[in-house]
Write an enzyme that holds these catalytic residues in place. Structure first.
Site, PDB file in Angstrom:
ATOM      1  CE1 TYR A   1      -4.268  -0.851  -0.535  1.00 19.65           C
ATOM      2  CE2 TYR A   1      -3.506  -2.927   0.711  1.00 19.65           C
ATOM      3  CZ  TYR A   1      -4.326  -2.438  -0.162  1.00 19.65           C
ATOM      4  OH  TYR A   1      -5.416  -2.889  -0.476  1.00 19.65           O
TER       5      TYR A   1
ATOM      6  CG  HIS B   1      -4.934  -2.226   4.063  1.00 20.07           C
ATOM      7  ND1 HIS B   1      -5.593  -3.039   3.316  1.00 20.07           N
ATOM      8  CD2 HIS B   1      -5.189  -1.162   3.600  1.00 20.07           C
ATOM      9  CE1 HIS B   1      -6.235  -2.397   2.613  1.00 20.07           C
ATOM     10  NE2 HIS B   1      -5.908  -1.112   2.661  1.00 20.07           N
TER      11      HIS B   1
END
Length: 748
Positions: free
Chosen positions: A273, A428
């Site tokens: 990410y 996440h």
């Protein structure tokens, strides 16, 4: 002052005002600038990589123009036609605008204009997206995140044709499309926009990029600092977009620069990410640098964005693929378009590091702007130096005090150990304190699973996260780390896990014979502390270094401890007997165990067990110290998975029951090779004869290692005092050992 003087003063003021306005409204001015475009035009034909990139982009966009413009009514998730068409549109529009500026061919400007007016015509009456899965639905896409992607790219496209459009055309686009679009993703969706998360970064950058094009101070302020009165209640919420708000926490682009990045440039959500977020971070920071240099956004937090590019490159394997920390898809690498942009910007604006040119050479393309031109020119001039990835320890947290991640490397990435002791990583994050993975050259030896998602594959849940991401990939048992009583760290609770991080005990990569990292976790299980030390050790009896893994567990009560190792390859041999069931059953009922088949179960006849597998034409052996009561479990992923969303990966698990304090001591050793061409098997047996834990108490843990060739090593770890200047003196088997610092290695 007379009227004539007043008139003259008014005229001077008007001229100054117009001059300031003209400077503010200079287009293009975000990423491309007028001076930059002139430099590009004069360089065409003399810079091979830039010229080739330009030819490739021209061929791509010419084909799109021939195909025509399609702006279908949105209806699909990721991977579906409408999603992919709108995504394709914003990418090609940005490229077409760049071609217009460089080639001065009006067909590209007309293409961008016509596309924008098609969107203007549909956006006025467009409802929210019909798919309801997201916590913040977009209009063109199923989530505001992708709408923000659209605006980041379309703002750049608009900037390139701004002066070519008529004032009436600009007014129509801004009133009916751009301003309503920016308000929708921000003011109308504060739960998406006003947070600390990569989603919000895209939203902040989108509003800010548009604000810079329009010279709208309110939009720029909204981008930098968020929405002041957003109406959101403080509190954690583990949803698709992570936590919504924390009491007292700021929002906006600058807050997203402050909070997720450590001073070393590590991004708390993990490299997958970080790669995705680097584009909006860098592209908006660069636009601010070009339009409002006095705010020094590109240099914010001691230039953390430049550090972040280097940190991210160091979090990749020998093939440039990013390590799987938290949610991450295998195979994502620094050849992605986001990293092409990141490397070029970091080179041009971050000090012309010649090692970045080596990465750009591997990417084999550049951005069509001033930064890309500089990279291409310097590559052509032979200024590139080899990008050498060395061992590195990166801190986590805004102040660098929330754990971190270590990558220990040997040689030219012959062996790379990734050790994770980070904070949770926002939505996440995974429940895997003190986990590790191991690579040889670019190949996984012991893997982290990554995420359960088939990105942009419509047939698999619309290309979105699947439920097994929560039931398997995030659970502790999916990782190479300790599981207590078949329960995930922090009981799998997001709010609890987000409060804590592991602690670095020490890290040292100064010695060519041993590189070592040690960290502690005290909150994953109430009343239990585990302390893991991992070392890469070089010894003359071994072809390559081996990894020594010491996992010390201290608890106030007796527990069951599981330690899994997820290997890639085919099991070859064991030195213990095991039985395979006639009918496969799941290893447990929850916390990820429901997805593991038990394929075999054995016990040790000795206090050392060995498990050998073949992967990537190399042999690997796990040697572990065990108790006779330990269970040795052979597992395979895939239970309770009727839609086959999980890979059928294999694992080997050590299980120790009814124990409070213990040490798991293991060696992971690469050795030998097998050639399917010559069918020659070399050195298929382990070089480890025996491991013994010769001391373990509150203050010290020591292991003795003997090789089959008669070599011997002793490693002692100081468990309580990691001060480099601290002197130690202990006796083991009537021998006294003295040293300074947190560890001691004796080699014979």
């Amino acid at each position: 002052m007379n009227n004539k003087g007043l008139t003259k003063l008014f005229l001077v003021a008007s001229i100054l005002c117009l001059s300031v306005m003209s400077q503010a409204q200079n287009h293009p001015g975000l990423i491309l600038t007028k001076s930059g475009v002139e430099e590009i035009r004069t360089s065409l034909g003399s810079v091979p990589l830039f010229d080739q990139t330009l030819r490739d982009v021209k061929e791509e966009i010419d084909a799109e123009i021939t195909t025509g413009i399609y702006t279908p009514i949105p209806k699909d998730y990721s991977g579906g036609y409408t999603h992919e068409r709108h995504k394709r549109n914003f990418i090609v529009a940005q490229k077409a605008g760049v071609l217009f500026q460089i080639l001065q061919d009006e067909k590209y400007a007309k293409y961008v204009r016509d596309m924008l007016f098609q969107y203007e015509a549909m956006y006025k009456d467009l409802p929210v997206h019909p798919q309801t899965r997201s916590y913040a639905r977009g209009k063109l896409f199923w989530q505001c995140l992708n709408d923000s992607n659209w605006l980041v790219f379309m703002s750049q496209a608009y900037d390139t044709i701004y002066e070519w459009l008529s004032p009436n055309e600009r007014q129509q686009l801004e009133n009916n499309l751009f301003r309503p679009f920016a308000d929708f993703i921000s003011l109308e969706n504060p739960q998406f926009y006003n947070r600390i998360h990569n989603h919000s970064t895209w939203g902040n950058a989108a509003v800010g990029m548009l604000g810079l094009v329009l010279d709208d101070e309110e939009l720029i302020e909204r981008a930098l600092y968020g929405i002041e009165n957003d109406g959101l209640e403080a509190g954690l919420k583990d949803n698709d977009g992570g936590f919504i708000k924390v009491e007292g926490q700021k929002a906006g682009f600058l807050a997203n620069l402050e909070e997720p990045f450590s001073p070393d440039g590590y991004f708390t959500e993990g490299p997958y990410y970080q790669r995705y977020a680097m584009y909006p971070f860098l592209i908006f920071a660069l636009a601010m640098h070009n339009k409002k240099p006095e705010l020094a956004v590109l240099e914010h937090k001691n230039g953390v964005l430049m550090k972040a590019v280097t940190a991210l490159l160091n979090l990749s394997d020998a093939d440039g693929e990013f390590f799987l920390l938290n949610d991450a898809q295998k195979g994502m690498s620094y050849k992605s378009r986001e990293l092409v942009t990141a490397v070029d910007i970091a080179y041009y604006y971050g000090g012309f590091n010649p090692q970045l040119l080596d990465v750009a050479k591997a990417q084999n393309q550049v951005t069509l702007d001033q930064a890309g031109l500089a990279v291409a020119k310097d590559l052509h001039s032979g200024k590139a130096h080899t990008f050498i990835k060395k061992s590195v320890n990166l801190s986590d947290g805004p102040d660098g005090n929330q754990g971190g991640v270590s990558v220990i490397r040997y040689g030219n990435e012959d062996l790379s150990l990734v050790f994770k002791y980070t904070a949770h990583g926002l939505s996440h994050g995974h429940y895997d304190k003190l986990s590790f993975s191991l690579f040889e050259h670019g190949n996984e030896v012991l893997q982290d699973y990554g995420l359960v998602r088939f990105v942009n594959i419509e047939q698999k849940g619309g290309g979105n996260y699947l439920k097994e991401n929560n039931t398997w990939a995030k659970q502790t048992v999916a990782h190479n780390t300790l599981v207590q009583n078949e329960t995930s760290h922090f009981n799998g609770d997001y709010a609890t896990g987000s409060q804590y991080h592991s602690f670095l005990h020490f890290y040292n990569d100064d010695n060519e014979n041993i590189q070592i990292v040690s960290a502690k976790e005290t909150n994953a299980y109430p009343g239990t502390e585990f302390h893991r030390t991992m070392a890469m050790i070089k010894h003359h009896d071994f072809e390559k270094p081996f990894v020594l893994d010491l996992l010390k567990v201290s608890s106030k009560r007796k527990n069951q401890y599981d330690l899994p190792f997820y290997y890639l390859g085919q099991m070859i041999d064991t030195n213990f007997d095991y039985q395979s069931p006639q009918q496969l059953q799941a290893l447990g009922k929850s916390n990820g165990y429901q997805h593991l088949y038990l394929e075999g179960k054995g016990s040790a006849a000795d206090d050392n067990i060995q498990f050998t597998w073949l992967g990537n034409h190399r042999y690997y052996t796990l040697t572990s110290v065990v108790d006779q009561a330990d269970e040795l479990l052979l597992t395979r992923l895939g239970a309770n998975d009727p839609k086959f969303n999980l890979r059928r990966d294999a694992g080997f698990m050590l299980r120790r029951k009814n124990t409070s304090n213990t040490v798991f001591a293991s060696i992971i050793e690469p050795h030998g090779s097998y050639s399917p061409v010559t069918e020659l098997s070399l050195n298929s047996n382990s070089n480890v004869d025996r491991i013994n834990v010769v001391r373990d108490d509150k203050h010290y843990t020591a292991v003795d290692i003997k090789t089959v060739n008669g070599g011997q090593m002793l490693l002692i770890v100081a468990n309580t005092d990691a001060n480099d200047s601290k002197s130690h003196r202990i006796k083991i088997s009537n021998k006294t050992y003295k040293w300074q610092g947190p560890f001691f290695l004796k080699v014979n």
